[in-house]
Every structure is written in C-alpha cells, then in structure tokens.
Write a protein that holds these residues in place. Structure first.
Motif, PDB file in Angstrom:
ATOM      1  N   VAL A  35       0.976  -1.152   0.129  1.00  0.00           N
ATOM      2  CA  VAL A  35      -0.034  -0.124  -0.108  1.00  0.00           C
ATOM      3  C   VAL A  35       0.959   1.289  -0.012  1.00  0.00           C
ATOM      4  O   VAL A  35       1.768   1.277   0.719  1.00  0.00           O
ATOM      5  N   PHE A  37       1.205   5.462  -0.096  1.00  0.00           N
ATOM      6  CA  PHE A  37       0.799   6.858   0.029  1.00  0.00           C
ATOM      7  C   PHE A  37       1.754   7.821  -0.973  1.00  0.00           C
ATOM      8  O   PHE A  37       2.921   7.735  -0.684  1.00  0.00           O
ATOM      9  N   THR A  72      -2.787   0.156   8.479  1.00  0.00           N
ATOM     10  CA  THR A  72      -2.952   0.205   6.866  1.00  0.00           C
ATOM     11  C   THR A  72      -3.178  -1.218   6.365  1.00  0.00           C
ATOM     12  O   THR A  72      -4.135  -1.287   5.724  1.00  0.00           O
ATOM     13  N   LEU A  75      -6.890  -1.631   7.177  1.00  0.00           N
ATOM     14  CA  LEU A  75      -7.715  -0.777   6.065  1.00  0.00           C
ATOM     15  C   LEU A  75      -7.602  -1.549   4.901  1.00  0.00           C
ATOM     16  O   LEU A  75      -8.732  -1.786   4.050  1.00  0.00           O
ATOM     17  N   ALA A  76      -6.372  -1.752   4.607  1.00  0.00           N
ATOM     18  CA  ALA A  76      -6.336  -2.575   3.177  1.00  0.00           C
ATOM     19  C   ALA A  76      -7.159  -3.933   2.941  1.00  0.00           C
ATOM     20  O   ALA A  76      -7.719  -4.109   2.022  1.00  0.00           O
ATOM     21  N   ILE A  81      -8.825   1.725   2.170  1.00  0.00           N
ATOM     22  CA  ILE A  81      -7.616   2.652   2.238  1.00  0.00           C
ATOM     23  C   ILE A  81      -8.266   3.747   1.207  1.00  0.00           C
ATOM     24  O   ILE A  81      -8.994   3.654   0.405  1.00  0.00           O
ATOM     25  N   LYS A  82      -8.158   5.090   1.773  1.00  0.00           N
ATOM     26  CA  LYS A  82      -8.647   6.372   0.960  1.00  0.00           C
ATOM     27  C   LYS A  82      -7.738   6.945   0.027  1.00  0.00           C
ATOM     28  O   LYS A  82      -6.569   6.985   0.463  1.00  0.00           O
ATOM     29  N   GLY A  85      -4.023   7.540  -1.091  1.00  0.00           N
ATOM     30  CA  GLY A  85      -3.485   5.960  -0.856  1.00  0.00           C
ATOM     31  C   GLY A  85      -3.951   5.043  -1.894  1.00  0.00           C
ATOM     32  O   GLY A  85      -5.234   4.981  -2.082  1.00  0.00           O
ATOM     33  N   ARG A  86      -2.970   4.021  -1.997  1.00  0.00           N
ATOM     34  CA  ARG A  86      -3.888   3.163  -3.136  1.00  0.00           C
ATOM     35  C   ARG A  86      -2.976   1.607  -2.622  1.00  0.00           C
ATOM     36  O   ARG A  86      -1.823   1.749  -2.247  1.00  0.00           O
ATOM     37  N   ILE A  87      -3.751   0.580  -2.909  1.00  0.00           N
ATOM     38  CA  ILE A  87      -3.288  -0.859  -2.968  1.00  0.00           C
ATOM     39  C   ILE A  87      -2.444  -0.975  -4.027  1.00  0.00           C
ATOM     40  O   ILE A  87      -3.045  -0.933  -5.386  1.00  0.00           O
TER      41      ILE A  87
END
Lengths: 294, 317
Positions: A35, A37, A72, A75-76, A81-82, A85-87
C-alpha cells in the motif's frame, strides 16, 4: 432457532466463500500486499510486501508501533484505503476469493458478513441519535437478512448477551453508555453476521485496564462461540500475550517475525522484537528501569 | 525551614456542577485528598487511577491551574490562595508540569528550540544569547539528546519519545523543586517509554527534583516510585510503598487493577476460568441503566420487559 446461534459456520457457508472442505486451507491468505501513499518525495510504501496466513478459528496478534503500517494492513484487508493512498499490489484471499479484485458492490456485501473490523474509534462511529437496538438491526437488514420485529429483537438480545450486556442496553443511546460498553456493542455488531474474520485494530487502547480486560475477554468468548478467526492489532505486548495464539511483528511496513506467541516471547529472533520485549514493564521483574533506580 | 513541606495538599476536595438550571447532582472529582512532598528528601509519588478517578483534577490543583472547593494547597507552607505575586511566581517556577501529549504542546511552525527559549526569557534565566544556548545544550544532554541533532528541528521531525524528552529538558532549565507529570509516557511507543522514565528517575537522582507521577499504569508506577497512592472515584483507597501495594493489596479495587494488567507472558494468562468468574455484566452497566430511567420513554420504543432487580443500580451513583 436464532439464525446466528448455530455455532461455528456450517458447510453451507463454507461453500459460499469457497473454502476447501478439509478445513486445512487458511481462511485468509494475504500475499505480497503493498500500500502506498504519495508524498512530495515520491510514493511512500506504508505496507511493503506483507504476506500472512490466518487459519480457521485462529487468534493472530499483529504488533507494531506507530507508523509500522499495522493499521494500514487492516484497512487494506477491508479495502477501506482512502485516496490518495492506494493498494499497489497483492492478493487477499478470503476463502478462495480475492477481495482486491471483486467489485465495490460485492466488497460492500462482504464487509461485516465475511470480514468485520472493530477499531479504536469504533465506539465513536455509533449513531448518536439512534438506539443501540436499531443500529444492530440496521447492519443485519443492510445485508439482506429478512427479519420480522420479534425475530430482530430476539437477535439483538442474543447478540448483547454474547458480549455480556443486558437486553435493556438495546434501548439506550450511545451517550448513555461508557466507552467499554460501546466497544462491546461494536463487537456485537461485528459478530452479528458471523464473519469468518474479525479484525480488531487497537479496540481497547482508549480504555482503562479493567475495562480493557472485560472487552478482550468478551472478544475471546465471542470468537470461541462463533468460531471466527481474529486478527488483534496493537502495540501492547501484554495484551498480545494474553490474547494471541500466533504473533506477527511489524516494522517499517514489513512483517519481521511471525511465530507461535510462546516461541516469540520465549525466543525472539529479531533484534527489534527483543527490544520490544525488554521495554515492557512488569510487576514480576525489575526490567530496564530497575538498573536506573537509585 | 526544614520541617515545612515543599508542596502540600491538605484535605483538598473539588466538586463540579451542582445547582444551575439542569439541577444536576454535583460531581465530586476529588474528595478529602492529602499529599505532602517533603522538602529535604526528593521522592517520586505515583498517583494511580483510571479515568474518572480524579487524578488529573489532583494534578491541576497541584499545578495551580484550578483551586480546591475546600481544603488548601500550600507551597513552602504558604496557602496558594493567599500568596503574594512574587511568591506565586516562585511557585510557578518551582512546580513544573510534563503533560501527556508530546504532540500538542509544540507549535508546528516553530522549531523545538522555541519551547526551550520561552522559559529562559520568561524567567530571565540567561544573561546573554550565548548563555541561553549553553543552558539549552546542557539540558538536552542531561536527558540524553544530542543538541547538534535536536536544536533547529521541527516537531514533526522528532519521535514522540524525543519530544517528551525535550519537555523534560525544558522543565530542567527551570530547576524546579517538584515536577507534576500527568501520564507522561502513555502516548509514546512502548520501545521508547523506558528512555523517558529513565530521564524522570535521573531528575530525582541527579537534580534532587521530586516527582508526582500520575498514571493509570500500575507497572511503571511500581518500577519508578517510592510510594503509590491509588485513587478510585475521587477517593484514596490505598497508599503505601510500591512493594506493599503490589504484593499485599488491601482494597478490592487495587486487586482488580493488578489482576487486569495484561502480563506480557503467554504462560500467565488471565485464564479461561476467569471468563465466567469475572462478572462482566458490571456496575457501569447498572449505572447507565439507572440513569436512563431518569429519562421519559418515547411511546414508540420497543422496550424489553423492565427488570425490577436492576432498581438497586441507582445506589452506584
């Protein structure tokens, strides 16, 4: 019979999530999760290649300090994840289905039903102008449970009983409850659809020790009753020792050590794990402060 | 002078609310609390309690941020309600605070030097810029920080542990006689906590500063204090040397507190038996239910059969 009081999930539900019938396949398989950011200095990998297996009815402790990426990961796994941020990559197999590749609608239906999250601030996410009863029923109905009034009320009573709250609590509003009671209501909601996996992210770090013990023991009890697997995320070694069967230590977005909780405590392999162990104050040993005490 | 206590809280009580248009019952935050900090021998006194026990109220009273409803707070034998301006100033310098949040105390637009230069100016501790620089460096070295690396940095560039140690350095600049530390390590990562606690121990050992260590954590209280006072709902339930409190607790609340500490040893678990044994349906629930009966029920509510056995819950208030 109450629909959720069936004990550990039957074969029928195993089929629903595609679990191998021998039950040996891990319930949750996380592989190479990354993940990121964005930062002015380029993408920051908060989770940097985490792989983890969670067995059926297992209690796994995920320990790390602030900034280690443990929350994190939680959340993942929930796909919460907002942006920005991304997977980046990875697979999260929940009973054979990759949660990272299904549609958002499908994911929404799986949250709570298959994988539930209880966070430190969960108690603040209760709707302040809604009675506890309606909040619990809300979750059930949103996931397509068809319940008449009597059945819904019976379910609420039963769920509250599981978290050791009296049925009368259902008719109170969140502001009338203490923090520990609210966290137990959140646990009741989390187990209401008998998920296979419950992620508890520092569920007690805002609570006093006596209340913390009650909440953790409640979690232990409901985990046993519904047969779910639990990932307890936290920074408290003591809590991990009390709760977990297996423990993973995270640092800088990576898991640096995994093992049976007894092994990790008795024989930590990584220097950082040893440092964490040594920093825990105890009533039974003088610890690092003993030397400094004049 | 020697038999005059440095800081004394004498039968102090503090109540909040009561009266007013809502006819609320007054909340007794602290009840008949007494504490004496000896002037001759530096000591570490731990005030242990959970939320609502009155420990932060006690801290605010000791720091002069609040006045007692009854009782007296005395500094070097003088009642703080009646001191002169000079004496008040001396008290404010002599009794310093280290608070829980090492993040909120810093202004993120200033370098960390700011928290060190402010007290130097306020109390005119340095005669020149060079001397100020020297004092700041000495204070940072005393808490184990490298001044060359620390000074000139912004708060976000330092860890919680480092920031809290700068706060210890700040109090050190003022050479106080007493430090009131309200949960100084509860927001710091576990692996860094020990460094801050060691700093606090050094203040006593190397500088003869007494410490009032306010915490919910009985284990660190046990490790650094000379005596422990256990507060429960505004009242002292037990006090004494740490060994006595931990090894031979007299009050059931102290025992509950000790039993609830999650021991970092998988071989020493709370135990499955305790699951049923501990009455998880607890008194806080009784209180919430009792209070809820004070509110009228809306007609639409789906009320479970009301239970007469709970009516006794009111007495917990």
């Amino acid at each position: 019979m109450l629909y959720y009081a069936q004990g550990p999930k039957a074969e029928g539900s195993a089929e629903r999530v595609g679990l191998a019938s021998d039950g040996r396949t891990p319930v949750l398989q996380v592989s190479d999760l990354r993940v990121s950011f964005p930062t002015p200095r380029g993408p920051f990998l908060a989770v940097d290649g985490v792989s983890l297996d969670l067995n059926a009815s297992e209690r796994l402790g995920l320990i790390g300090e602030s900034g280690s990426g443990k929350s994190t990961v939680a959340l993942a796994l929930m796909r919460l994840i907002k942006p920005p941020g991304r997977i980046e990559s990875g697979r999260v197999l929940l009973g054979g289905v990759d949660l990272l590749s299904i549609s958002e609608d499908e994911m929404r239906s799986r949250r709570l039903a298959d994988i539930a999250l209880v966070t430190q601030g969960a108690m603040n996410s209760l709707n302040p102008v809604m009675r506890i009863r309606n909040q619990v029923i809300d979750g059930l109905r949103a996931h397509g449970e068809r319940l008449d009034k009597a059945k819904a009320n019976a379910s609420v009573d039963e769920l509250l009983r599981h978290v050791n709250l009296k049925p009368e609590v259902a008719d109170l509003y969140p502001h009338q409850l203490s923090g520990g009671m609210k966290q137990r209501v959140c646990i009741a909601i989390a187990i209401s659809l008998q998920p296979r996996v419950i992620i508890a992210d520092e569920p007690t770090s805002a609570l006093d020790v006596v209340v913390q013990r009650r909440v953790i023991q409640t979690l232990l009890k409901v985990q046993d009753v519904i047969g779910a697997s639990v990932i307890l995320i936290g920074h408290d070694m003591g809590l991990m020792a009390q709760f977990a069967q297996r423990m993973a230590v995270m640092r800088h977005g990576q898991i640096i050590e995994v093992g049976d909780v007894r092994d990790v405590f008795a024989n930590p392999q990584h220097a950082y794990t040893r440092q964490l162990m040594e920093s825990v104050p105890s009533l039974r040993k003088p610890g690092v402060l003993g030397a400094a005490r004049a | 002078m020697s038999n005059v206590a440095l800081l004394e809280l004498r039968h102090v009580s503090r109540t909040f609310g009561g009266g007013g248009i809502f006819h609320q019952r007054p909340v007794i935050a602290l009840k008949d609390f007494s504490l004496t900090i000896d002037a001759d021998v530096p000591s570490i006194t731990a005030i242990v309690g959970e939320s609502g026990s009155g420990k932060t109220t006690m801290a605010r009273l000791a720091l002069g941020l609040d006045s007692p409803s009854s009782g007296q707070v005395l500094y070097q034998g003088k009642d703080l309600q009646k001191v002169s301006r000079g004496e008040w100033r001396e008290y404010r310098r002599g009794v310093q605070a280290i608070l829980q949040d090492p993040f909120g105390v810093y202004n993120s637009f200033y370098t960390v030097d700011h928290v060190l230069t402010t007290p130097l100016k306020k109390f005119r501790l340095a005669r020149s810029a060079d001397e100020a620089r020297k004092l700041m460096r000495e204070a940072l070295v005393a808490v184990g920080l490298d001044p060359d690396v620390t000074l000139g940095r912004y708060p976000h560039q330092l860890s919680g542990g480092q920031r809290q140690r700068i706060m210890v350095a700040r109090t050190l600049l003022l050479r106080p006689k007493v430090i009131v530390a309200d949960e100084p390590v509860s927001m710091i990562d576990a692996s860094l906590r020990a460094t801050v606690l060691v700093n606090l121990l050094q203040l006593k050992r190397d500088f003869g500063i007494s410490l009032i260590y306010i915490t919910h954590d009985l284990t660190t209280a046990y490790q650094i204090s000379d005596r422990i006072i256990v507060l429960y709902r505004g009242e002292v339930v037990e006090s004494g040397p740490p060994e006595q409190i931990i090894e031979r607790p007299q009050h059931p609340y102290t025992r509950l507190l000790i039993d609830s500490i999650p021991e970092a040893d998988p071989e020493l678990r709370w135990g499955d038996a305790a699951l049923d044994e501990v009455d998880i349906g607890d008194e806080e629930e009784e209180v919430a239910l009792a209070l809820s009966r004070d509110y009228p029920e809306p007609a639409t509510s789906v009320r479970a059969s009301s239970n007469s056995q709970n009516s006794g819950g009111r007495e917990h208030e």
